[in-house]
Scaffold this motif. Structure first.
Motif, PDB file in Angstrom:
ATOM      1  N   ASP A   1      25.191  41.817  28.258  1.00 46.19           N
ATOM      2  CA  ASP A   1      26.198  41.299  29.773  1.00 46.19           C
ATOM      3  C   ASP A   1      27.013  40.301  28.584  1.00 46.19           C
ATOM      4  O   ASP A   1      28.446  39.917  29.242  1.00 46.19           O
ATOM      5  CB  ASP A   1      25.138  40.860  30.399  1.00 46.19           C
ATOM      6  CG  ASP A   1      24.335  41.219  31.273  1.00 46.19           C
ATOM      7  OD1 ASP A   1      24.642  42.586  31.762  1.00 46.19           O
ATOM      8  OD2 ASP A   1      23.159  41.051  32.328  1.00 46.19           O
TER       9      ASP A   1
ATOM     10  N   LEU B   1      30.748  39.416  29.160  1.00 46.31           N
ATOM     11  CA  LEU B   1      31.606  38.702  29.617  1.00 46.31           C
ATOM     12  C   LEU B   1      32.049  38.008  28.739  1.00 46.31           C
ATOM     13  O   LEU B   1      32.680  37.562  29.029  1.00 46.31           O
ATOM     14  CB  LEU B   1      30.498  37.498  29.666  1.00 46.31           C
ATOM     15  CG  LEU B   1      29.152  37.619  31.028  1.00 46.31           C
ATOM     16  CD1 LEU B   1      27.746  37.201  30.404  1.00 46.31           C
ATOM     17  CD2 LEU B   1      29.748  37.156  32.139  1.00 46.31           C
TER      18      LEU B   1
ATOM     19  N   PRO C   1      28.819  31.239  34.600  1.00 47.81           N
ATOM     20  CA  PRO C   1      28.616  32.402  33.086  1.00 47.81           C
ATOM     21  C   PRO C   1      29.121  31.317  31.457  1.00 47.81           C
ATOM     22  O   PRO C   1      28.810  32.336  30.251  1.00 47.81           O
ATOM     23  CB  PRO C   1      28.897  33.575  33.071  1.00 47.81           C
ATOM     24  CG  PRO C   1      30.587  33.695  34.109  1.00 47.81           C
ATOM     25  CD  PRO C   1      30.042  32.716  34.756  1.00 47.81           C
TER      26      PRO C   1
ATOM     27  N   GLU D   1      35.818  36.810  30.478  1.00 44.01           N
ATOM     28  CA  GLU D   1      36.072  34.771  30.647  1.00 44.01           C
ATOM     29  C   GLU D   1      36.441  34.356  29.443  1.00 44.01           C
ATOM     30  O   GLU D   1      37.163  33.357  29.467  1.00 44.01           O
ATOM     31  CB  GLU D   1      34.066  34.180  31.207  1.00 44.01           C
ATOM     32  CG  GLU D   1      33.395  35.599  31.987  1.00 44.01           C
ATOM     33  CD  GLU D   1      33.864  34.938  33.683  1.00 44.01           C
ATOM     34  OE1 GLU D   1      34.559  33.722  33.792  1.00 44.01           O
ATOM     35  OE2 GLU D   1      33.970  35.939  34.713  1.00 44.01           O
TER      36      GLU D   1
END
Length: 418
Positions: free
Chosen positions: A196, A200, A303, A204
């Motif tokens: 993950d 991410l 996140p 992001e």
């Protein structure tokens, strides 16, 4: 005649009263004066409310920050036979004040909440002090590791500051965009099984705000102060008093059995004792002192906490000769069925996040600590590396100048095959 008798009786009565008053005065004068409470009385049984480094100043606002006042109170408590556990925070505060004085740090103004600009000098001075300790005491292996690894960490911190000021400078945005480009050209089946953290970073990394970065910097500064507050005072106690200083901290409950054993290893002066102390102190630092704080940081501003802690992992490489970058030590490799074939994606990105306890410890004990032991045991290389000025390490480790090479490596080593 009657009048004279009456007067005589009155005079005798007055004389008796005066005598009684004099006796009372003498009696009270002979009684011991009420004892004033000793200075240290107000400092007993205090909790270390700021032991985690989150606030400014010392361990408890009820304690002074003046070294001479703390020393006088401590000496009086010792002389009066007070149990060390009752003056534990006083004792810890004294050695913390000694530590910051020797490090050239103003404890009164050391407050992570004040932000990067206010703490910039202190942030660097912590690592300068680790190297000062290790060059003056070659048996302090942990301070050597803290200084070298910290120099690399501080380099990344400065780059975070650059990104926080101008978000379009080379930094996290470019790194995130580079990973996003690679993912667009990777089969979806392989992308789905990637960690993950990598996905991410791609989604992001280019969206980080100055507020996100400022929050992360504060989290790092809190952990830095926590480590210093916990581990440096015991080093200064040992420098000043030897194992006697450590024993008092142990009796007070400031140190536990494990770290007391570490200091006994250092006092032994043996190779095995010094190595054992390094491992125990590194374990204390990473698995007890700041473990919970890493958990909070990784989960924060979801996140974003995961993205920033992963960026630190990607960019991190301690300035210890021979140590592997996290992405080389544990590169991400995944497999998936694509069009009836089993394909493998090999990347130079680490398959772990530094914020996660178990993989962080695996990296530390599997590569970083052993390489540091090799350095400490090298009579030529050790003093040269540990004695190099911190500022040289800082400049060499910064991410921004290394970014083109990092992205080129990322692109060239992103490989898909059977």
């Amino acid at each position: 005649m009657t009048h004279l008798v009456t007067v005589g009786r009155s005079l005798r009565s007055l004389a008796q009263i005066a005598c009684l008053c004099l006796c009372l005065v003498i009696g009270f004068g002979a009684m011991p004066a009420a004892q004033a409470a000793p200075t240290y009385a107000a400092y007993l049984d205090l909790p270390a409310v700021n032991g985690d480094g989150a606030g400014g100043g010392g361990l408890n606002p009820a304690l002074p920050l003046d070294e001479s006042e703390l020393f006088a109170a401590l000496e009086q408590a010792r002389a009066d036979g007070v149990a060390p556990r009752r003056y534990a925070t006083l004792l810890h505060q004294y050695w913390l004040v000694v530590s910051t004085r020797n490090a050239g740090i103003d404890l009164a103004t050391w407050d992570p909440a004040r932000g990067v600009r206010a703490n910039e000098r202190t942030f660097n001075q912590v690592y300068v002090n680790y190297l000062r300790l290790t060059t003056s005491r070659p048996d302090f292996y942990w301070t050597g590791l803290a200084g070298l690894a910290g120099g690399s960490f501080a380099s990344g911190f400065f780059d975070m500051s650059d990104v926080g000021v101008v978000l379009d400078v080379p930094g996290i945005n470019q790194l995130g965009n580079a990973v996003a480009d690679l993912l667009r050209n990777t089969p979806e089946e392989l992308v789905r099984v990637l960690p993950d953290d990598i996905r991410l970073l791609a989604t992001e990394g280019s969206r980080l705000s100055t507020e996100d970065v400022a929050w992360y910097q504060t989290r790092l500064m809190i952990m830095q102060k926590h480590i210093f507050t916990d581990l440096v005072p015991m080093h200064e106690a040992y420098v000043a008093l030897g194992i006697r200083g450590i024993d008092e901290m142990y009796q007070a409950g400031v140190l536990d059995d494990d770290i007391h054993t570490a200091w006994q290893g250092i006092a032994s002066g043996t190779r095995d004792g010094l190595i054992d102390a390094l491992i125990r102190m590194t374990d204390r630092e990473q698995n007890r002192v700041i473990a919970d704080q890493w958990d909070v940081t990784a989960a924060g501003r979801a996140p974003i906490g995961r993205v920033l802690t992963y960026v630190s992992t990607v960019a991190g490489k301690a300035a210890v000769p021979g140590v592997l970058a996290p992405g080389v030590f544990a590169p991400t490799t995944v497999r998936a069925e694509v069009g009836g074939r089993t394909l493998t994606l090999r990347t130079p990105l680490p398959n772990f996040n530094w914020a996660d306890r178990d993989p962080r410890w695996t990296y530390l004990i599997g590569d970083l600590v052993p390489r540091h032991v090799d350095l400490e045991l090298n009579p030529a290389l050790g003093p040269a590396v540990l004695g190099e000025p911190f500022w040289n390490k800082l400049a060499r480790g910064r991410l921004v100048p290394r970014l083109p090479e990092l992205i080129a490596d990322l692109t060239s080593q992103w490989q898909i095959g059977e």
